[in-house]
Design a protein around this motif. Sequence first.
Motif, PDB file in Angstrom:
ATOM      1  N   LEU A   1       0.757  -1.094  -0.041  1.00  0.00           N
ATOM      2  CA  LEU A   1       0.034   0.078   0.066  1.00  0.00           C
ATOM      3  C   LEU A   1       0.800   1.246  -0.039  1.00  0.00           C
ATOM      4  O   LEU A   1       0.560   2.325  -0.810  1.00  0.00           O
ATOM      5  N   HIS A   2       1.581   1.349   0.836  1.00  0.00           N
ATOM      6  CA  HIS A   2       2.817   2.546   0.897  1.00  0.00           C
ATOM      7  C   HIS A   2       3.585   2.719  -0.297  1.00  0.00           C
ATOM      8  O   HIS A   2       3.994   3.801  -0.646  1.00  0.00           O
ATOM      9  N   MET A   3       4.133   1.473  -0.629  1.00  0.00           N
ATOM     10  CA  MET A   3       4.785   1.545  -1.982  1.00  0.00           C
ATOM     11  C   MET A   3       4.262   2.073  -3.059  1.00  0.00           C
ATOM     12  O   MET A   3       4.618   2.619  -4.002  1.00  0.00           O
ATOM     13  N   GLY A   4       2.711   1.771  -3.207  1.00  0.00           N
ATOM     14  CA  GLY A   4       2.019   2.186  -4.320  1.00  0.00           C
ATOM     15  C   GLY A   4       1.885   4.035  -4.218  1.00  0.00           C
ATOM     16  O   GLY A   4       2.034   4.419  -5.298  1.00  0.00           O
ATOM     17  N   ARG A   5       1.494   4.201  -3.138  1.00  0.00           N
ATOM     18  CA  ARG A   5       1.461   5.652  -2.858  1.00  0.00           C
ATOM     19  C   ARG A   5       2.713   6.403  -3.127  1.00  0.00           C
ATOM     20  O   ARG A   5       2.787   7.294  -3.765  1.00  0.00           O
TER      21      ARG A   5
ATOM     22  N   VAL B   1      13.297   8.295 -11.578  1.00  0.00           N
ATOM     23  CA  VAL B   1      13.335   7.043 -10.453  1.00  0.00           C
ATOM     24  C   VAL B   1      12.198   6.133 -10.734  1.00  0.00           C
ATOM     25  O   VAL B   1      11.145   6.903 -10.852  1.00  0.00           O
ATOM     26  N   THR B   2      12.376   5.239 -10.757  1.00  0.00           N
ATOM     27  CA  THR B   2      11.193   4.214 -10.571  1.00  0.00           C
ATOM     28  C   THR B   2      11.613   2.929  -9.593  1.00  0.00           C
ATOM     29  O   THR B   2      12.806   2.580  -9.261  1.00  0.00           O
ATOM     30  N   ILE B   3      10.492   2.402  -8.803  1.00  0.00           N
ATOM     31  CA  ILE B   3      10.962   1.278  -7.953  1.00  0.00           C
ATOM     32  C   ILE B   3       9.969   0.109  -8.801  1.00  0.00           C
ATOM     33  O   ILE B   3       9.152  -0.010  -8.984  1.00  0.00           O
TER      34      ILE B   3
END
Length: 221
Positions: free
Chosen positions: A191-195, A205-207
């Motif tokens: 959830l936090h990663m999506g935000r 930058v991308t994750i």
Amino acid sequence: MLLVEDAEDVAQAIATTLSRRGDAVDHAATLADARDLVAVQDYDVAILDIELPDGLGTEVLSEIRKASKPTPVLMLTARTRIDERVSALDRGADDYLVKPFDLRELEARVRALIRRGAGHSDGVIEFADLVFDPASCSLDIAGEPVSLTRREFSLLEIMLSNRGRVVSKDRILERMYSFEDEQVGTNTVELHMGRLRRKLERSRVTIRTLRGLGYQLVDQS
């Protein structure tokens, strides 16, 4: 982070200060409790009071070092004798603070230990078009400020400290939440990663998600 401190008011003040930035803090008030935590968990930083009801914080320090764990250790002491402070450093402590101390100094020393442990000496982290300042809790993308929640701040700090490397969901979960957060699972990390991804969309930058492995922060320019 591991905090070993028997004075409840001091422990609460330290935990509140560090948690406000999104850090997970496990607190032990005794030597026995500290040993139990160290036995099952690796920490980014350990903050150890020397005088405990059932022993000395230096015993935890010695056990961490005997186990060859690289955990940075900051000792808290009310002792003013130089030889006692030197002894703690000789036994493997990385830094110390003499009580009473300013919480801002404690926080700065903890951040310095984390940077040193991650192999970064500079306070400000620059990556692609990101400028991230842990001290001021700020992020700029291409010169423009971006607002982060404390959880997003903590998550980005983890990813930047491990930029280019794959970080597992479990490792992120351990870093962001303490043992007291029993109801938190890896879906919370997602959830936090999506935000956070949405806030980084206009950056270079991308994750990346590596299925079954974790996440990787990369410069795609």
